[in-house]
Structures are given as C-alpha cells and as structure tokens.
Design a protein around this motif. Structure first.
Motif, short mmCIF file in Angstrom:
data_model
loop_
_atom_site.label_atom_id
_atom_site.label_comp_id
_atom_site.label_asym_id
_atom_site.label_seq_id
_atom_site.Cartn_x
_atom_site.Cartn_y
_atom_site.Cartn_z
N ILE A 190 0.85 -1.18 0.00
CA ILE A 190 0.00 0.00 0.00
C ILE A 190 0.89 1.23 0.00
O ILE A 190 1.90 1.28 0.71
N ARG A 191 0.51 2.23 -0.79
CA ARG A 191 1.23 3.51 -0.85
C ARG A 191 0.31 4.60 -0.33
O ARG A 191 -0.82 4.72 -0.78
N CYS A 192 0.81 5.37 0.63
CA CYS A 192 0.01 6.45 1.22
C CYS A 192 0.71 7.78 1.03
O CYS A 192 1.89 7.92 1.34
N GLU A 193 -0.06 8.74 0.52
CA GLU A 193 0.45 10.09 0.27
C GLU A 193 -0.10 11.02 1.35
O GLU A 193 -1.31 11.13 1.53
N VAL A 196 -2.20 11.79 8.15
CA VAL A 196 -3.50 11.66 7.50
C VAL A 196 -3.21 11.60 6.00
O VAL A 196 -2.59 12.50 5.45
N SER A 197 -3.62 10.51 5.35
CA SER A 197 -3.17 10.26 3.98
C SER A 197 -4.27 9.71 3.08
O SER A 197 -5.28 9.20 3.55
N ILE A 198 -4.01 9.81 1.79
CA ILE A 198 -4.80 9.12 0.78
C ILE A 198 -3.94 7.92 0.36
O ILE A 198 -2.77 8.08 0.04
N CYS A 199 -4.54 6.74 0.40
CA CYS A 199 -3.76 5.52 0.17
C CYS A 199 -4.24 4.78 -1.07
O CYS A 199 -5.42 4.85 -1.43
#
Length: 158
Positions: A88-91, A102-105
């Motif tokens: 999973i990659r979270c920005e 707090v991220s969009i994954c």
C-alpha cells in the motif's frame, strides 16, 4: 547567458526541494489494519483522509432491534480490500496536531483505498476540520454501519 543561468538556479533548487519533500511524505509498505479507517505501515499509524468508519469495538443497530459489530465488519472489509494488492502507498495530506499522518492511500494496482471505503459503504465521506470530505461527490453508504458513523463531529476530533 551566464546571467540567465544564475537566475534560474534558485528556481531549480526550489523545484527540487519541493519534489524531495513530496517523496519524503509518501510511505509504502505492507499494511496492517487497525480499524475501518486507520492502517499501520512500518510502525506508523495512518488515518485515511476524508473518511470515517466505526471504531472496531462499536456496535450498530441492525434494523431488527438487535445490534451487530459494525466496526469490526468495517475493519475486516478494509483488510479484505487491501490484502490482495499489496504493498500500500500512502500520500500525506496533513498531520494532525498530534503529528499523526493523514493520507490518501492506494493499493499496488492503483485503486484508491479511501474512495473504496465510501463507495462500498464501509465508511462515510467525512468533512474533517472544516474541509470538504475526500470525495468530490457524496456517495450514499450501502452498508448500515456506515450510516451509524454520520454522528456529529467537530474539528477537535481530527
């Protein structure tokens, strides 16, 4: 010619530093689900931006006078969604006042986790801290547990 190249140097440096800062704010790895809207990657807890799912311990009414563990169901659903496509990659979108990420994954196949949670009905689109919810359009939750999370929230709960 020398004059023009020296004036561009600060601009180039600014662009490079912005690019490096963005790369530093992305975390990728195998995720562990904490609850329906929080995961952990490499020991760092990540709150999924713009969504709100019931806490794992929370119970919700089932419509027939009984209750069920809607929070646990939301966590299981999230785990089932991320498991087939890891890492999973979270920005990073922001950090809370407690320095929580707090991220969009995104799954490895590119599907956005935050959007899926709302579209599947496992979380509500949550306008947090005076900002709009994550999704551009509101998606009506399909699962009764997500309806229960539309409880009153305020900026201090972010």
């Amino acid at each position: 010619m020398l004059k023009n190249s020296s004036c561009c140097s600060p601009v180039l440096a600014l662009l490079l530093s912005a690019s490096l800062a963005t790369a530093a704010e992305t975390i990728t790895g195998r995720s562990r689900v904490i609850d329906g809207d929080t995961i952990e990657i490499r020991g760092e807890r990540i709150r999924l931006h713009g969504v709100d799912a019931p806490e794992s311990w929370r119970g919700c009414e089932d419509g027939d006078g009984g209750t069920y563990r809607c929070g646990k169901e939301a966590a299981y659903a999230l785990d089932s969604f991320v498991a087939p496509s890891r890492p999973i990659r979270c920005e990073l979108v922001e950090r809370t006042r407690y320095k929580r990420r707090v991220s969009i994954c995104f799954r490895a196949d590119g599907r956005e986790v935050n959007r899926w949670l709302v579209e599947s009905g496992n979380a509500a689109d949550w306008p947090c801290c005076g900002k709009a919810g994550h999704l551009a359009r509101k998606v009506r939750p399909a699962v009764r547990g997500a309806r229960a999370v539309r409880a009153k929230r305020n900026a201090s709960s972010c």
